[in-house]
Structures are given as structure tokens and as C-alpha cells.
Design an enzyme around this catalytic site. Structure first.
Site, PDB file in Angstrom:
ATOM      1  N   TYR A  73      -9.972  -3.494 -10.181  1.00 15.49           N
ATOM      2  CA  TYR A  73     -10.139  -2.627 -11.088  1.00 15.49           C
ATOM      3  C   TYR A  73     -11.322  -2.631 -11.877  1.00 15.49           C
ATOM      4  O   TYR A  73     -12.025  -3.714 -11.662  1.00 15.49           O
ATOM      5  CB  TYR A  73      -9.055  -2.747 -12.134  1.00 15.49           C
ATOM      6  CG  TYR A  73      -7.753  -2.312 -11.566  1.00 15.49           C
ATOM      7  CD1 TYR A  73      -7.321  -0.938 -11.585  1.00 15.49           C
ATOM      8  CD2 TYR A  73      -6.880  -3.226 -10.981  1.00 15.49           C
ATOM      9  CE1 TYR A  73      -6.021  -0.832 -10.686  1.00 15.49           C
ATOM     10  CE2 TYR A  73      -5.728  -2.915 -10.340  1.00 15.49           C
ATOM     11  CZ  TYR A  73      -5.180  -1.714 -10.421  1.00 15.49           C
ATOM     12  OH  TYR A  73      -4.079  -1.333  -9.760  1.00 15.49           O
ATOM     13  N   GLN A  94       0.806  -1.202   0.085  1.00 19.10           N
ATOM     14  CA  GLN A  94      -0.056  -0.148  -0.032  1.00 19.10           C
ATOM     15  C   GLN A  94       0.834   1.212  -0.052  1.00 19.10           C
ATOM     16  O   GLN A  94       0.621   2.312  -0.738  1.00 19.10           O
ATOM     17  CB  GLN A  94      -1.149  -0.005   1.160  1.00 19.10           C
ATOM     18  CG  GLN A  94      -2.166  -0.910   0.864  1.00 19.10           C
ATOM     19  CD  GLN A  94      -3.097  -0.822   2.191  1.00 19.10           C
ATOM     20  OE1 GLN A  94      -2.580  -0.461   3.598  1.00 19.10           O
ATOM     21  NE2 GLN A  94      -4.450  -1.159   1.997  1.00 19.10           N
ATOM     22  N   SER A 125      -2.292   5.052  -6.680  1.00 18.94           N
ATOM     23  CA  SER A 125      -3.367   5.618  -5.480  1.00 18.94           C
ATOM     24  C   SER A 125      -2.827   7.141  -5.023  1.00 18.94           C
ATOM     25  O   SER A 125      -3.674   8.003  -4.885  1.00 18.94           O
ATOM     26  CB  SER A 125      -3.497   4.582  -4.365  1.00 18.94           C
ATOM     27  OG  SER A 125      -4.063   3.358  -4.788  1.00 18.94           O
TER      28      SER A 125
END
Length: 445
Positions: free
Chosen positions: A230, A127, A133
Site C-alpha cells: 500500500y 487473492q 481488488s
């Protein structure tokens, strides 16, 4: 002697970001590396050379890349740049490889180990390394700011002694990371927000931010998300139904922000010319997918277009770069977090574990070859066929159905006694991809 990490100044005219921050340079120096930052690399991100030097970085010049063991960039290096890199150097950047086979091949030829940061898998461990992101988050924020700047009215409802100013209506199309941030930003600014997406999972997220969800919720809609989170490319039938639903809605909106991208493919057209024509004069459309062809008919990359009916279509390029001071800090942290996983703490050397899932997912070239499975087949076919023009969305070699043909091509070429015989074979790499790439090369995901 410690290894060297080089931070170049980006050469692309529209790129304002940089691949390091004073914080990440300090951390890299603490790991035992010599960090060389090209003069002026951080200027457009409001990071002067003195800030890098103050934390142990050395200010150098472009030619210092020749001695670097690692290069940290924002965009894929040009062919001229990569020729100046040391063979075996690790290059971390947003590579945008789809439709850019020649550029990928140039990196392989230069012998660098290239990592496409946008291919980072969306797992818990990665992450902090997710450049899509971090940058899409800022793009969603900036899209609202850009839309508000072009809109000549206030966004929140205002009740005054002289009368009431109604709240602006904002419609977000595509609720990935950028879309969610756009919703949150528009809501904070007081707008009435609605949003749409083909993924059913985002419906609750939209509602949690105080916006209303709009979509055709049929069976195809319920299965419209990949395992990686996605959006899938929807059928023409679904797109037609969705267009009918949104057409009437768009006509009533003040600001429309589109963020829809399909990994490795041209952006789907969501807003037709007829929809644009139905909007009120002074309305604004902000197209975050303009670099991939755009979601809005009439959008032009790098321009703000005013239509005949007074509607503005905003097509800024490199939207995260419009807030470069923030974008660079996040992007640099993404790069550092990934590079740190490759550092042997005992020897203070780069030790790439090619069995690591993050390395497998992102490694594009290595040891003189294109190694990523989505592109290796195209590279192998190109080695035995006459080169073909590079066309966006084609010649990628990511079609499993063409694997056998691509592998068989060298054998056929070897058996051919005459060039004419080799030309008679149908080129294996010319088939259109039947399988959808797993990652997006840019923009919202």
C-alpha cells in the site's frame, strides 16, 4: 439438519450490489447449506429471485436472518439489522470500521462474529478473496466511462476527410488496482495516458500499459510503499514538490482521474482549486476517493459539479455499484471463497479456525467483544470512559503508543473513589494514531 446462510437485500440507498450470485448459491447448496435469499436482494444487480430459486436457494424475507448461522452482505449491517441476527452468527461484509466505533461496538454487543472483508491480507492464498481488488478494478474501468460520458469530445484520434480529431489526454493520479484498470481502459479507448503514484514499483506497470509515468523520484519516493503493497502517507515537503510537478501537467489534460486513498485516513488532497481553475473549459475530473473526503478540492459526494471555468468534477458514490451486475458476481465469489475455508467438509458445518491467518486478519468482533487489534483498545477504553463523539479518523485505538494508557485506564478508574477523580484522567483514546492502519476500508488500494 444443515446450517442456514442468509443473503439480505442491502438497505443503503446507494447500494445496488448483493452478496451472492446464482453460481455461489449453487455452490453453497452443494456444500450442504440451506441458502435463504431475501426477496428482491439481487434485483438491482439484474439477478431476479427466480435465478436464485432455480439453483436451490429459498426466497425469504428479512426476518429469516434471525435463524441464519451465516449472513453474507455487501455493507456493514446497521444496528437495527444486527439486533435481528442470531448470537454467534458469522457476518461477512465490507465493514468500513474506521471512525465507526459505535457501529462496531453494536456488532460486538449483538454477539455476532463479524469479518471485515477489506482487511483480507494480500497473499497468494487470499487473492480470490480480495474484495478491494475486485471492486477497485471495476471502479477504475467505470471512472473512465464516467469521464468520457461527461467529456463532450471523442477520446481516440480520428483522421477523416473533414479533418483530424486529436486524441484526448487522460491523467491518472494513483496507480493501484483502480488506477491500473483506468490506464488500460483509457488506452483501449484511444486516449493519450499519463499516470502518477508515490510507489516506485508501479513505474514499470504504467509503462507496460502504454502510459507515461510522472513523479518526483527522490529518496522519499523510493521508500514510499508498505510491506503490504500500500502507499504510505507522504511528507508535506514531498506533497508540495509533487504538486508543483503535476500542476503544469494538469492544466493540459482533458480528463483527470484520482484514486488515491490512505488506509483508514481521509483522502489526500491532490488537485487544488488553483489546478482546477487552470484546466480548459469542458475538462473533467473524476474523484474516486470522494467518499473519504476526495482528492479534488471542490468535489462533492454524489454530485457532478461544474466550476465557474466550465470544468466538471465527478463525485459519484459507490462507483463499483454503477456496474452492479458485474460487481456483484465478483464480490459474491470473494465471499464464497473465504467462507469455504471455514467449512468442515465432513460435518458440513461452519468451523471457524481462529488461528488461521485469514481469520486473524479479518475478524472484527467475536463472542461479544471487539477483537481486531486496531479497534480492541478503543473499545476497552470506551468501556471505562465517558463516551466521546465519533470523529472520522479518530477514536480508533490503533496507536500502539496509547496501548499502555488504554490498558491502564481500567485500573485507574477502579481506584477512583469519586467520579471527579475519574474525570481528571486524560482520556487515553483521544490520542491521534501514530501508527498507520494496514488496510483500507474502501476504494482503491
Amino acid at each position: 439438519m444443515g446450517q442456514t446462510i442468509f443473503i439480505p437485500r442491502e438497505l443503503d440507498a446507494i447500494e445496488t450490489r448483493v452478496g451472492a450470485s446464482p453460481d455461489t448459491v449453487k455452490r453453497l447448496v452443494g456444500l450442504g447449506f440451506e441458502v435463504v435469499v431475501e426477496t428482491g436482494a439481487g434485483t438491482l444487480s439484474r439477478i431476479p429471485d427466480a435465478d436464485f430459486a432455480a439453483v436451490g436457494g429459498r426466497i425469504g424475507k428479512a426476518s429469516d436472518a434471525a435463524k441464519a448461522d451465516v449472513v453474507l452482505k455487501v455493507r456493514r449491517p446497521s444496528e437495527a439489522e444486527v439486533k435481528g441476527y442470531k448470537p454467534g452468527a458469522a457476518v461477512l461484509a465490507t465493514m468500513d470500521p474506521y471512525g465507526n466505533d459505535a457501529a462496531v461496538a453494536a456488532m460486538a454487543k449483538a454477539g455476532v462474529t463479524a469479518f471485515a472483508m477489506e482487511f483480507m491480507p494480500r497473499i497468494t492464498r487470499a487473492q480470490v478473496m480480495d474484495v478491494l481488488s475486485s471492486q477497485a478494478n471495476l471502479a477504475g474501468y467505470q471512472a473512465v466511462i464516467d469521464g468520457a460520458a461527461e467529456y463532450d469530445r471523442a477520446l481516440p484520434m480520428m483522421m477523416t476527410a473533414a479533418g483530424t480529431v486529436p486524441a484526448a489526454k487522460v491523467f491518472i493520479m494513483g496507480v493501484g488496482v483502480a488506477g491500473l484498470q483506468a490506464i488500460a481502459t483509457a488506452r483501449r479507448m484511444g486516449a493519450i495516458v499519463t499516470a502518477t503514484d508515490v510507489r516506485p514499483a508501479v513505474k514499470e506497470q504504467v509503462a507496460s500499459l502504454g502510459a507515461k509515468f510522472l513523479a518526483v523520484e527522490d529518496e522519499e519516493f523510493k521508500a514510499a510503499e508498505t510491506a503490504g503493497g500500500y502507499a504510505k502517507e507522504m511528507s508535506r515537503e514531498y506533497q508540495a514538490k509533487q504538486a508543483a510537478l503535476t500542476a503544469e501537467h494538469i492544466a493540459k489534460q482533458d480528463i483527470v482521474i484520482t484514486t488515491a486513498l490512505i488506509p483508514g485516513r481521509p483522502a489526500p488532497k491532490l488537485v487544488s482549486a488553483q489546478m482546477v481553475a487552470s484546466m480548459k473549459p469542458g475538462s473533467v475530473l473524476v474523484d474516486l476517493a470522494v467518499e473519504r473526503g476526495g482528492n479534488v478540492e471542490g468535489a462533492q459526494a454524489g454530485k457532478v459539479v461544474t466550476t465557474a471555468n466550465g470544468v466538471k468534477i465527478v463525485g459519484h458514490l459507490n462507483v463499483p455499484g454503477r456496474v452492479a451486475a458485474s460487481a456483484s458476481l465478483l464480490y459474491a465469489r470473494n465471499l464464497f471463497a473465504f467462507l469455504e475455508t471455514m467449512v468442515d467438509k465432513a460435518s458440513k458445518q461452519i468451523a471457524i479456525n481462529r488461528d488461521d491467518e485469514l481469520v486473524k486478519a479479518t475478524m472484527l468482533t467475536d463472542a461479544g467483544r471487539v477483537v481486531h487489534p486496531n479497534f480492541a483498545n478503543a473499545a476497552a477504553a470506551a468501556a471505562v470512559e465517558k463516551p466521546k463523539p465519533i470523529v472520522a479518523g479518530h477514536n480508533r485505538g490503533d496507536d500502539p503508543a496509547s496501548d499502555g494508557a488504554a490498558k491502564a485506564a481500567p485500573k485507574k478508574a477502579a481506584k477512583a473513589d469519586k467520579p471527579a477523580a475519574a474525570k481528571s484522567e486524560k482520556p487515553a483514546a483521544a490520542k491521534k494514531p501514530a501508527a498507520q492502519p494496514k488496510k483500507s476500508s474502501q476504494g482503491d488500494a
